[in-house]
Design an enzyme around this catalytic site. Structure first.
Site, PDB file in Angstrom:
ATOM      1  N   ASP A  22      14.537  -1.414   0.334  1.00 19.11           N
ATOM      2  CA  ASP A  22      16.061  -1.184   1.653  1.00 19.11           C
ATOM      3  C   ASP A  22      16.485  -2.472   1.472  1.00 19.11           C
ATOM      4  O   ASP A  22      17.447  -2.630   1.086  1.00 19.11           O
ATOM      5  CB  ASP A  22      14.274  -1.848   2.869  1.00 19.11           C
ATOM      6  CG  ASP A  22      15.087  -2.041   4.000  1.00 19.11           C
ATOM      7  OD1 ASP A  22      15.853  -1.161   4.733  1.00 19.11           O
ATOM      8  OD2 ASP A  22      14.262  -2.806   5.507  1.00 19.11           O
ATOM      9  N   ARG A  27       0.458  -1.304   0.212  1.00 18.98           N
ATOM     10  CA  ARG A  27       0.007  -0.251  -0.027  1.00 18.98           C
ATOM     11  C   ARG A  27       1.321   0.979  -0.078  1.00 18.98           C
ATOM     12  O   ARG A  27       0.442   2.577  -0.335  1.00 18.98           O
ATOM     13  CB  ARG A  27      -1.121   0.186   1.343  1.00 18.98           C
ATOM     14  CG  ARG A  27      -2.233  -1.063   1.372  1.00 18.98           C
ATOM     15  CD  ARG A  27      -2.616  -0.845   2.261  1.00 18.98           C
ATOM     16  NE  ARG A  27      -2.066  -2.312   2.941  1.00 18.98           N
ATOM     17  CZ  ARG A  27      -2.582  -2.726   4.454  1.00 18.98           C
ATOM     18  NH1 ARG A  27      -3.818  -1.813   5.832  1.00 18.98           N
ATOM     19  NH2 ARG A  27      -1.964  -4.022   4.941  1.00 18.98           N
TER      20      ARG A  27
HETATM   21  P1  IMP Z   1      12.773  -4.759   0.799  1.00 17.30           P
HETATM   22  O1  IMP Z   1      12.237  -5.597   0.536  1.00 17.30           O
HETATM   23  O2  IMP Z   1      13.234  -4.966   2.122  1.00 17.30           O
HETATM   24  O3  IMP Z   1      13.411  -4.489  -0.245  1.00 17.30           O
HETATM   25  O4  IMP Z   1      11.683  -3.388   1.564  1.00 17.30           O
HETATM   26  C1  IMP Z   1      10.917  -3.095   1.356  1.00 17.30           C
HETATM   27  C2  IMP Z   1       9.427  -2.657   1.733  1.00 17.30           C
HETATM   28  O5  IMP Z   1       9.971  -2.537   3.245  1.00 17.30           O
HETATM   29  C3  IMP Z   1       9.021  -1.454   1.443  1.00 17.30           C
HETATM   30  O6  IMP Z   1       7.733  -1.256   0.343  1.00 17.30           O
HETATM   31  C4  IMP Z   1       8.703  -1.265   2.842  1.00 17.30           C
HETATM   32  O7  IMP Z   1       6.618  -1.286   2.767  1.00 17.30           O
HETATM   33  C5  IMP Z   1       9.474  -1.363   4.120  1.00 17.30           C
HETATM   34  N1  IMP Z   1       9.810  -0.712   4.704  1.00 17.30           N
HETATM   35  C6  IMP Z   1      11.572  -0.199   4.082  1.00 17.30           C
HETATM   36  N2  IMP Z   1      11.171   0.014   4.646  1.00 17.30           N
HETATM   37  C7  IMP Z   1      10.984   1.038   5.944  1.00 17.30           C
HETATM   38  C8  IMP Z   1      11.037   1.973   6.892  1.00 17.30           C
HETATM   39  O8  IMP Z   1      11.777   3.243   7.205  1.00 17.30           O
HETATM   40  N3  IMP Z   1       9.546   2.488   7.077  1.00 17.30           N
HETATM   41  C9  IMP Z   1       8.210   1.471   6.752  1.00 17.30           C
HETATM   42  N4  IMP Z   1       8.461   0.730   5.916  1.00 17.30           N
HETATM   43  C10 IMP Z   1       9.263   0.152   5.166  1.00 17.30           C
END
Ligand code: IMP
Ligand code: MG
Length: 178
Positions: free
Chosen positions: A105, A45
Site C-alpha cells: 500500500d 498474518r
Molecule cells: P503498507 O505499509 O502501507 O504498504 O501496508 C501494507 C500492509 O497494510 C499490508 O500488509 C496489509 O496488512 C495492510 N493493507 C494495505 N491495504 C490493505 C487493504 O486494502 N485491506 C487490508 N489490509 C491492507
C-alpha cells in the site's frame, strides 16, 4: 470495536489468483534455479493463504518461516510506523530469501522489513506481493514480483482482513459500506 455495515464485491476470483500464482512460481523457479535452499518468509498474518498456495507451486528446495510486522492495527489507515512483533526463527545469513507479502500500500511495511532482513546478510533477498496499490505509495519500494495491480480500494479475502474478519474468503473482494 465494531465496524459500520458493509458488503464485499468480488474483484479477483480464486481461479485468477491460482493462474497468476502458477505464472509467478515459474518465474521464481527460474530466478532461484541454482539455489540449495530458498527460505520463504511470509509476513503474518495477511500472507498465510498466499504463501501456502505459492510454496506448493514451487519446485525448489524450500524452507518456510514467518515474520510479523505491523503498521496497521485495526484501522484502515497505515500508522506509517512499522514494528517487528515476531522475528523469523531460522538463520538466513548466506541464504536465498523470498519475502511474501499480501499487499503493498504505502510501501512502509515491505521497505522496513527488507532493511531489517538485510541486516542478517542473506545471499539474495527478493520479494513478492500478491496485490499492489501503486497510487498509494509513499516510500519508493519495488517488489520483484507482483500478482495484481489494483486501484485504491480497501480489499479483503484470501488471507487479507478488515479488522481481523474476512481472511477466509477464497477470493479478493473490495469492501463497500452500505
Ligand atoms: P503498507 O505499509 O502501507 O504498504 O501496508 C501494507 C500492509 O497494510 C499490508 O500488509 C496489509 O496488512 C495492510 N493493507 C494495505 N491495504 C490493505 C487493504 O486494502 N485491506 C487490508 N489490509 C491492507
Ligand atoms: Mg500485512
Amino acid at each position: 470495536m465494531s465496524q459500520p455495515p458493509y458488503v464485499i464485491d468480488q474483484m479477483i476470483s480464486a481461479k485468477s489468483i491460482a493462474a497468476r500464482i502458477e505464472e509467478l512460481s515459474a518465474e521464481i523457479e527460474t530466478e532461484f534455479a541454482d539455489t540449495d535452499k530458498l527460505v520463504v518468509v511470509g509476513l503474518l498474518r495477511g500472507s498465510f493463504v498466499f504463501i501456502a498456495d505459492l510454496v506448493r507451486e514451487l519446485d525448489l528446495p524450500v524452507e518456510v518461516d514467518f515474520l510479523e510486522a505491523s503498521s496497521y492495527g485495526d484501522a484502515m489507515e497505515s500508522s506509517r510506523e512499522v514494528r517487528i512483533y515476531k522475528d523469523i526463527r531460522g538463520q538466513i545469513e548466506g541464504r536465498d530469501v523470498l519475502v511474501v507479502e499480501d499487499i503493498i500500500d504505502t510501501g512502509h511495511t515491505l521497505s522496513h522489513v527488507h532493511e531489517f532482513l538485510m541486516t542478517k546478510h542473506p545471499a539474495r533477498l527478493k520479494s513478492i506481493a500478491l496485490l499492489d496499490k501503486p497510487s498509494r505509495r509513499e516510500v519508493d519500494y519495488k517488489a520483484d514480483w507482483l500478482g495484481f495491480e489494483i486501484p485504491d480500494e480497501f480489499v479483503v479475502g484470501y488471507g487479507i482482513d478488515y479488522a481481523q474478519r474476512n481472511r477466509n474468503l477464497p477470493y479478493i473482494g473490495k469492501v463497500r459500506f452500505t
